[in-house]
Design an enzyme around this catalytic site. Structure first.
Site, PDB file in Angstrom:
ATOM      1  N   PHE A  41      95.922  10.695  92.481  1.00  0.00           N
ATOM      2  CA  PHE A  41      95.853  12.154  92.394  1.00  0.00           C
ATOM      3  C   PHE A  41      97.157  12.706  91.806  1.00  0.00           C
ATOM      4  O   PHE A  41      97.146  13.631  90.980  1.00  0.00           O
ATOM      5  CB  PHE A  41      95.603  12.753  93.779  1.00  0.00           C
ATOM      6  CG  PHE A  41      95.370  14.240  93.741  1.00  0.00           C
ATOM      7  CD1 PHE A  41      94.103  14.756  93.580  1.00  0.00           C
ATOM      8  CD2 PHE A  41      96.443  15.126  93.843  1.00  0.00           C
ATOM      9  CE1 PHE A  41      93.893  16.134  93.522  1.00  0.00           C
ATOM     10  CE2 PHE A  41      96.233  16.497  93.785  1.00  0.00           C
ATOM     11  CZ  PHE A  41      94.960  16.989  93.626  1.00  0.00           C
ATOM     12  N   ARG A  44      94.809  20.959  92.835  1.00  0.00           N
ATOM     13  CA  ARG A  44      95.679  21.840  93.603  1.00  0.00           C
ATOM     14  C   ARG A  44      96.606  21.041  94.524  1.00  0.00           C
ATOM     15  O   ARG A  44      97.785  20.878  94.252  1.00  0.00           O
ATOM     16  CB  ARG A  44      94.843  22.843  94.412  1.00  0.00           C
ATOM     17  CG  ARG A  44      95.663  23.960  95.059  1.00  0.00           C
ATOM     18  CD  ARG A  44      94.744  24.915  95.807  1.00  0.00           C
ATOM     19  NE  ARG A  44      94.116  24.307  96.963  1.00  0.00           N
ATOM     20  CZ  ARG A  44      94.630  24.336  98.196  1.00  0.00           C
ATOM     21  NH1 ARG A  44      95.767  24.956  98.425  1.00  0.00           N
ATOM     22  NH2 ARG A  44      93.990  23.777  99.202  1.00  0.00           N
ATOM     23  N   SER A  49      89.445  24.006  99.711  1.00  0.00           N
ATOM     24  CA  SER A  49      89.653  23.721  98.298  1.00  0.00           C
ATOM     25  C   SER A  49      88.736  24.572  97.422  1.00  0.00           C
ATOM     26  O   SER A  49      89.154  25.101  96.384  1.00  0.00           O
ATOM     27  CB  SER A  49      89.402  22.229  98.033  1.00  0.00           C
ATOM     28  OG  SER A  49      89.673  21.904  96.690  1.00  0.00           O
ATOM     29  N   MET A  88      97.292  12.238  88.020  1.00  0.00           N
ATOM     30  CA  MET A  88      96.340  13.108  87.346  1.00  0.00           C
ATOM     31  C   MET A  88      96.789  14.564  87.388  1.00  0.00           C
ATOM     32  O   MET A  88      96.598  15.306  86.426  1.00  0.00           O
ATOM     33  CB  MET A  88      94.957  12.945  87.964  1.00  0.00           C
ATOM     34  CG  MET A  88      94.330  11.588  87.684  1.00  0.00           C
ATOM     35  SD  MET A  88      92.631  11.484  88.259  1.00  0.00           S
ATOM     36  CE  MET A  88      91.823  12.678  87.202  1.00  0.00           C
ATOM     37  N   LYS A 129      84.432  20.170  94.656  1.00  0.00           N
ATOM     38  CA  LYS A 129      85.731  20.020  95.316  1.00  0.00           C
ATOM     39  C   LYS A 129      85.778  18.836  96.283  1.00  0.00           C
ATOM     40  O   LYS A 129      86.558  18.825  97.229  1.00  0.00           O
ATOM     41  CB  LYS A 129      86.152  21.314  96.030  1.00  0.00           C
ATOM     42  CG  LYS A 129      86.146  22.542  95.146  1.00  0.00           C
ATOM     43  CD  LYS A 129      86.811  22.300  93.798  1.00  0.00           C
ATOM     44  CE  LYS A 129      88.281  21.942  93.887  1.00  0.00           C
ATOM     45  NZ  LYS A 129      88.834  21.508  92.570  1.00  0.00           N
ATOM     46  N   CYS A 130      84.975  17.829  95.987  1.00  0.00           N
ATOM     47  CA  CYS A 130      85.010  16.601  96.789  1.00  0.00           C
ATOM     48  C   CYS A 130      85.648  15.434  96.032  1.00  0.00           C
ATOM     49  O   CYS A 130      85.612  14.299  96.502  1.00  0.00           O
ATOM     50  CB  CYS A 130      83.601  16.217  97.225  1.00  0.00           C
ATOM     51  SG  CYS A 130      82.907  17.289  98.492  1.00  0.00           S
ATOM     52  N   GLY A 131      86.217  15.720  94.847  1.00  0.00           N
ATOM     53  CA  GLY A 131      86.872  14.661  94.088  1.00  0.00           C
ATOM     54  C   GLY A 131      86.167  14.322  92.791  1.00  0.00           C
ATOM     55  O   GLY A 131      86.296  13.204  92.284  1.00  0.00           O
ATOM     56  N   HIS A 156      76.632  17.930  90.111  1.00  0.00           N
ATOM     57  CA  HIS A 156      76.640  18.582  91.427  1.00  0.00           C
ATOM     58  C   HIS A 156      75.201  18.885  91.864  1.00  0.00           C
ATOM     59  O   HIS A 156      74.992  19.578  92.861  1.00  0.00           O
ATOM     60  CB  HIS A 156      77.399  19.908  91.371  1.00  0.00           C
ATOM     61  CG  HIS A 156      78.849  19.798  91.004  1.00  0.00           C
ATOM     62  ND1 HIS A 156      79.690  18.845  91.518  1.00  0.00           N
ATOM     63  CD2 HIS A 156      79.619  20.554  90.174  1.00  0.00           C
ATOM     64  CE1 HIS A 156      80.911  19.012  91.027  1.00  0.00           C
ATOM     65  NE2 HIS A 156      80.885  20.044  90.209  1.00  0.00           N
TER      66      HIS A 156
END
Length: 304
Positions: free
Chosen positions: A240, A260, A149, A243, A67-69, A119
């Protein structure tokens, strides 16, 4: 009419999600070297297969805590490496720990340059990625927005354990008892590597606030020379907003789960003052004074 590759992948994913939704939280995870991983996406066999994956000097790796991109960065690099070079290369499932052993074997025959994402902690990656000095783009996001997030992502994604409340998730997040482990330990482990010439650190916040400048820095890091027209084209395809609007095509029914809000400071809608102070103290104890901690600009993004 024959199914496209993307439709086939989405159909398999829907089947997997349906199966995962029937499992208990305990059945959804397993422990590998002290870190929790999602059982429906990873396996011991896959980790063992990865050990034989030989890196190439022209590979590119996106490294993120969840959830960091992650998917944003994958799309950016994909456009730079392939679309601008007029190469018709689909976006594969690039997160290497999610690949089954057969997929790992398939990667060995893929043409260069190959795009990967992970990750994983640095010590758990195949050693050849460091030996070959593969270019790695580390994306970090402030730990408070990452937590919020990740909370929503966990509750909407059937392959991850869900949480009955924000309070319960916050407790697990602070203790590192979420999939992929502790944000702080992850950041500290990668902080040991950020001075290497093949590693570049980019923050989610910088991407949001000055996307064009960060895009140019990334392209320079990859050794690419972009024209103004090319920069504008990549920028238009990888914001963002664009996308998220296209997420139903790229991620099927999980589109809104992966994309989100993508906002800065949403954490202020969730954190209590006590929780904020607890995380402040954790940051001070672990990352304050490190180069990565400085890069995060914590005081700007993590204070009420």
């Amino acid at each position: 009419m024959a199914e496209t590759e993307a439709e086939t992948i989405q159909a398999k994913m829907q089947k997997l999600l349906a199966e995962a939704s029937k499992k208990s939280p305990e059945e959804l995870v397993f422990n590998y070297k002290g870190v929790l991983y999602p059982r429906f996406m990873c396996s011991n066999e896959s980790f063992q297969a990865l050990e034989s994956l030989e890196a190439r000097e022209d590979d590119v790796m996106v490294v993120t805590y969840p959830k960091c991109g992650t998917h944003w960065a994958i799309k950016v690099i994909h456009e730079l490496l392939y679309s601008l070079q007029n190469k018709d290369v689909p976006i594969d499932q690039a997160i290497i720990e999610f690949l089954n052993p057969e997929k790992v074997e398939h990667l060995k025959g893929k043409p260069s340059p190959r795009l990967f994402a992970t990750h994983m902690y640095p010590d758990d990656l195949p050693k050849s990625f460091f030996e070959k000095k593969v270019k790695m783009l580390l994306i970090f996001r402030n730990p408070k927005d990452t937590a919020v997030s990740y909370y929503h992502f966990s509750n909407k994604n059937p392959v991850l354990p869900s949480f009955d409340s924000w309070e319960l998730f916050f407790e697990a997040y602070m203790e590192g008892k979420v999939c992929f482990g502790s944000y702080f330990e992850y950041a500290l482990d990668w902080n040991k590597h950020i001075d290497k010439e093949n590693i570049m650190v980019v923050t989610f916040e910088d991407l949001k606030e000055d996307f064009k400048s960060e895009l140019l820095k990334i392209s320079d890091f990859l050794g690419l020379s972009l024209t103004e027209e090319q920069v504008a084209l990549v920028e238009s395809k990888t914001t963002f907003k664009s996308m998220k609007e296209n997420s139903s095509n790229t991620h099927g029914k999980l589109g809104d789960v992966f994309f989100r809000k993508g906002e800065i400071a949403d954490w202020k809608n969730y954190f209590t003052e006590e929780q904020s102070k607890e995380l402040d103290a954790k940051f001070e104890e672990t990352l304050a004074g490190t180069k990565l901690g400085e890069k995060m600009n914590y005081n700007k993004y993590c204070t009420f």
